[in-house]
Design an enzyme around this catalytic site. Structure first.
Site, PDB file in Angstrom:
ATOM      1  N   SER A 138       0.872  -1.181   0.000  1.00  0.00           N
ATOM      2  CA  SER A 138       0.000   0.000   0.000  1.00  0.00           C
ATOM      3  C   SER A 138       0.905   1.225   0.000  1.00  0.00           C
ATOM      4  O   SER A 138       2.079   1.124   0.402  1.00  0.00           O
ATOM      5  CB  SER A 138      -0.843  -0.010   1.284  1.00  0.00           C
ATOM      6  OG  SER A 138      -1.430   1.256   1.512  1.00  0.00           O
ATOM      7  N   TYR A 151      -2.035  -0.589  10.689  1.00  0.00           N
ATOM      8  CA  TYR A 151      -2.100  -1.053   9.291  1.00  0.00           C
ATOM      9  C   TYR A 151      -0.843  -0.610   8.546  1.00  0.00           C
ATOM     10  O   TYR A 151      -0.194  -1.411   7.855  1.00  0.00           O
ATOM     11  CB  TYR A 151      -3.356  -0.479   8.626  1.00  0.00           C
ATOM     12  CG  TYR A 151      -3.493  -0.825   7.160  1.00  0.00           C
ATOM     13  CD1 TYR A 151      -3.878  -2.103   6.757  1.00  0.00           C
ATOM     14  CD2 TYR A 151      -3.241   0.125   6.167  1.00  0.00           C
ATOM     15  CE1 TYR A 151      -4.001  -2.419   5.402  1.00  0.00           C
ATOM     16  CE2 TYR A 151      -3.373  -0.192   4.820  1.00  0.00           C
ATOM     17  CZ  TYR A 151      -3.747  -1.460   4.444  1.00  0.00           C
ATOM     18  OH  TYR A 151      -3.876  -1.777   3.109  1.00  0.00           O
TER      19      TYR A 151
HETATM   20  N1  LIG Z   1      -8.794  -1.134  -0.759  1.00  0.00           N
HETATM   21  C1  LIG Z   1      -7.805  -0.284  -0.549  1.00  0.00           C
HETATM   22  O1  LIG Z   1      -8.010   0.937  -0.401  1.00  0.00           O
HETATM   23  C2  LIG Z   1      -6.383  -0.775  -0.549  1.00  0.00           C
HETATM   24  C3  LIG Z   1      -5.354   0.148  -0.786  1.00  0.00           C
HETATM   25  C4  LIG Z   1      -4.033  -0.275  -0.785  1.00  0.00           C
HETATM   26  C5  LIG Z   1      -3.749  -1.603  -0.536  1.00  0.00           C
HETATM   27  N2  LIG Z   1      -4.764  -2.497  -0.295  1.00  0.00           N
HETATM   28  C6  LIG Z   1      -4.396  -3.869  -0.023  1.00  0.00           C
HETATM   29  O2  LIG Z   1      -4.871  -4.674  -1.074  1.00  0.00           O
HETATM   30  C7  LIG Z   1      -5.134  -5.990  -0.598  1.00  0.00           C
HETATM   31  C8  LIG Z   1      -6.526  -6.405  -1.031  1.00  0.00           C
HETATM   32  O3  LIG Z   1      -7.451  -5.504  -0.495  1.00  0.00           O
HETATM   33  P1  LIG Z   1      -8.905  -5.282  -1.110  1.00  0.00           P
HETATM   34  O4  LIG Z   1      -9.134  -3.832  -1.175  1.00  0.00           O
HETATM   35  O5  LIG Z   1      -9.083  -6.117  -2.302  1.00  0.00           O
HETATM   36  O6  LIG Z   1      -9.776  -5.828   0.113  1.00  0.00           O
HETATM   37  P2  LIG Z   1     -11.045  -6.818   0.175  1.00  0.00           P
HETATM   38  O7  LIG Z   1     -11.966  -6.549  -0.949  1.00  0.00           O
HETATM   39  O8  LIG Z   1     -11.558  -6.694   1.552  1.00  0.00           O
HETATM   40  O9  LIG Z   1     -10.364  -8.255  -0.030  1.00  0.00           O
HETATM   41  C9  LIG Z   1      -9.494  -8.765   0.920  1.00  0.00           C
HETATM   42  C10 LIG Z   1      -9.226 -10.211   0.591  1.00  0.00           C
HETATM   43  O10 LIG Z   1      -8.337 -10.749   1.586  1.00  0.00           O
HETATM   44  C11 LIG Z   1      -8.899 -11.976   2.034  1.00  0.00           C
HETATM   45  N3  LIG Z   1      -8.472 -12.253   3.406  1.00  0.00           N
HETATM   46  C12 LIG Z   1      -8.570 -11.456   4.494  1.00  0.00           C
HETATM   47  N4  LIG Z   1      -8.098 -12.100   5.570  1.00  0.00           N
HETATM   48  C13 LIG Z   1      -7.696 -13.335   5.144  1.00  0.00           C
HETATM   49  C14 LIG Z   1      -7.147 -14.465   5.781  1.00  0.00           C
HETATM   50  N5  LIG Z   1      -6.883 -14.469   7.113  1.00  0.00           N
HETATM   51  N6  LIG Z   1      -6.861 -15.560   5.048  1.00  0.00           N
HETATM   52  C15 LIG Z   1      -7.125 -15.587   3.708  1.00  0.00           C
HETATM   53  N7  LIG Z   1      -7.648 -14.529   3.042  1.00  0.00           N
HETATM   54  C16 LIG Z   1      -7.945 -13.434   3.762  1.00  0.00           C
HETATM   55  C17 LIG Z   1     -10.394 -11.773   1.925  1.00  0.00           C
HETATM   56  O11 LIG Z   1     -11.084 -13.006   1.808  1.00  0.00           O
HETATM   57  P3  LIG Z   1     -11.862 -13.773   2.967  1.00  0.00           P
HETATM   58  O12 LIG Z   1     -12.488 -12.766   3.856  1.00  0.00           O
HETATM   59  O13 LIG Z   1     -12.802 -14.619   2.189  1.00  0.00           O
HETATM   60  O14 LIG Z   1     -10.820 -14.589   3.662  1.00  0.00           O
HETATM   61  C18 LIG Z   1     -10.477 -11.044   0.595  1.00  0.00           C
HETATM   62  O15 LIG Z   1     -10.429 -11.964  -0.456  1.00  0.00           O
HETATM   63  C19 LIG Z   1      -4.937  -5.945   0.909  1.00  0.00           C
HETATM   64  O16 LIG Z   1      -3.666  -6.448   1.229  1.00  0.00           O
HETATM   65  C20 LIG Z   1      -5.001  -4.461   1.225  1.00  0.00           C
HETATM   66  O17 LIG Z   1      -4.261  -4.142   2.372  1.00  0.00           O
HETATM   67  C21 LIG Z   1      -6.066  -2.114  -0.313  1.00  0.00           C
END
Ligand SMILES: NC(=O)c1ccc[n+]([C@@H]2O[C@H](COP(=O)([O-])OP(=O)(O)OC[C@H]3O[C@@H](n4cnc5c(N)ncnc54)[C@H](OP(=O)(O)O)[C@@H]3O)[C@@H](O)[C@H]2O)c1
Length: 254
Positions: A138, A151
Site C-alpha cells: 500500500s 495497518y
Molecule cells: N482497498 C484499498 O483501499 C487498498 C489500498 C491499498 C492496498 N490495499 C491492499 O490490497 C489488498 C486487497 O485488499 P482489497 O481492497 O481487495 O480488500 P477486500 O476486498 O476486503 O479483499 C481482501 C481479501 O483478503 C482476504 N483475506 C482477508 N483475511 C484473510 C485471511 N486471514 N486468510 C485468507 N484470506 C484473507 C479476503 O477473503 P476472505 O475474507 O474470504 O478470507 C479477501 O479476499 C490488501 O492487502 C489491502 O491491504 C487495499
C-alpha cells in the site's frame, strides 16, 4: 503466454479482479481465501471468461494450510509461475480505540500471510529457477497516516520483508514485485471503517480494483521492482521521502 498463478485474497476486491483479468488471458489460477462460497462462484466466472480455476479455501495466518494449498494447486494446475500475496485487512480508527486483537489480526494477516505464501512457493520456484512473487502492499507502506498506524506498520513490514527477500533471491531466477496502491474502492473500506479514513484521502483519485489488477499483471510481466499508483500517489510518496517534516505539516494542515 498464459501462466499458472496462485492468488491469496482472491474472494474479493483486488484479488478477485486480478483473477478475472488473468482469466481473460487464459491463465490457470489457484484461488485462496477463507470464503469458500465466494471462491467457488469466482471459479465459475474464471472458467466462463476463458481461464482455469481451482478454489482453495483457507486462512493465510495458518502456514500449514498455505503450504497444503500450494501443493494441491501444483498437483492440479501444474508448476506455479506466479504467486500474489493480496490477502489483507485493516481497522481504520484512532490507535487508542483499537484493541490488541484488531492489531494482531492486521499484523498476522498482512505480513505473516505474505511470509507464509513466500515460504510455500519460493522453494518450488527456486528449484525450477523460474517464477515471480508479487506482494500487494500500500502507499501506507511508504508513509504512515493517522487512524491507520498499525495497518501502516504492517505494510512497512511487508516492504522491508520484500526488500530483504529480493536480496536473497538474487541469482536464483526468481523475482519479486511490490505493488503499492492508494485507496481502492473495494469492500475493504466498509470492513475497515471508511468513516475514519484520513480526510486528506479526498485529494487522491479513487482507484478501481480492475485498474490495480491490470497494474499488477503489467508490473509482474515487466519484472518491475516496485510500482506505486496512481502517479499522484507516487509523486506524494517521493516528496514525503525527500521532505518528511514539511510534507507532514502541509498534509495535516488540510
Ligand atoms: N482497498 C484499498 O483501499 C487498498 C489500498 C491499498 C492496498 N490495499 C491492499 O490490497 C489488498 C486487497 O485488499 P482489497 O481492497 O481487495 O480488500 P477486500 O476486498 O476486503 O479483499 C481482501 C481479501 O483478503 C482476504 N483475506 C482477508 N483475511 C484473510 C485471511 N486471514 N486468510 C485468507 N484470506 C484473507 C479476503 O477473503 P476472505 O475474507 O474470504 O478470507 C479477501 O479476499 C490488501 O492487502 C489491502 O491491504 C487495499
Amino acid at each position: 503466454m498464459p501462466m499458472n498463478w496462485f492468488i491469496t485474497g482472491a474472494s474479493s476486491g483486488i484479488g478477485r479482479a486480478l483473477a478475472l483479468e488473468l482469466a481473460m488471458q487464459g491463465c490457470s489460477i489457484a484461488l485462496f481465501a477463507r470464503s469458500a462460497d465466494k471462491l467457488e462462484a469466482l471459479a465459475k466466472e474464471v472458467e466462463a471468461a476463458g481461464g482455469k480455476a481451482l478454489a482453495l479455501p483457507g486462512d493465510v495466518r495458518d502456514a500449514e494450510a498455505v503450504v497444503a494449498a500450494v501443493q494441491k494447486a501444483e498437483a492440479v494446475l501444474g508448476p506455479l509461475e506466479r504467486a500474489a500475496a493480496v490477502a489483507g485487512l485493516a481497522t481504520i480508527s484512532p490507535f487508542l480505540e483499537q484493541t490488541a486483537e484488531q492489531a494482531r489480526e492486521m499484523i498476522e494477516t498482512n505480513i505473516l500471510g505474505a511470509v507464509h505464501l513466500a515460504h510455500a512457493v519460493l522453494p518450488l520456484m527456486v528449484a525450477r529457477r523460474r517464477g515471480r512473487l508479487c506482494v500487494v502492499a500500500s502507499i501506507l507502506g511508504r508513509m504512515g497516516v493517522a487512524n491507520m498506524s498499525v495497518y501502516a506498520g504492517s505494510k512497512f513490514a511487508l516492504l522491508g520483508f520484500a526488500q530483504g527477500l529480493r536480496g536473497e533471491l538474487r541469482g536464483t531466477g526468481v523475482g519479486l514485485t511490490v505493488v503499492c496502491p492508494a485507496t481502492v474502492e473495494t469492500p475493504f473500506l466498509d470492513k475497515a471503517g471508511r468513516t475514519h479514513l484520513p480526510r486528506q484521502d479526498r485529494f487522491l483519485p479513487r482507484l478501481t480494483p480492475e485498474r490495480v489488477a491490470r497494474a499488477i499483471v503489467k508490473a509482474v510481466e515487466n519484472r518491475k521492482r516496485m510500482v506505486t499508483l496512481p502517479w499522484m500517489a507516487r509523486l506524494s510518496m517521493r516528496l514525503h521521502e525527500l521532505f518528511p517534516a514539511t510534507f507532514e505539516r502541509v498534509f495535516y494542515w488540510f
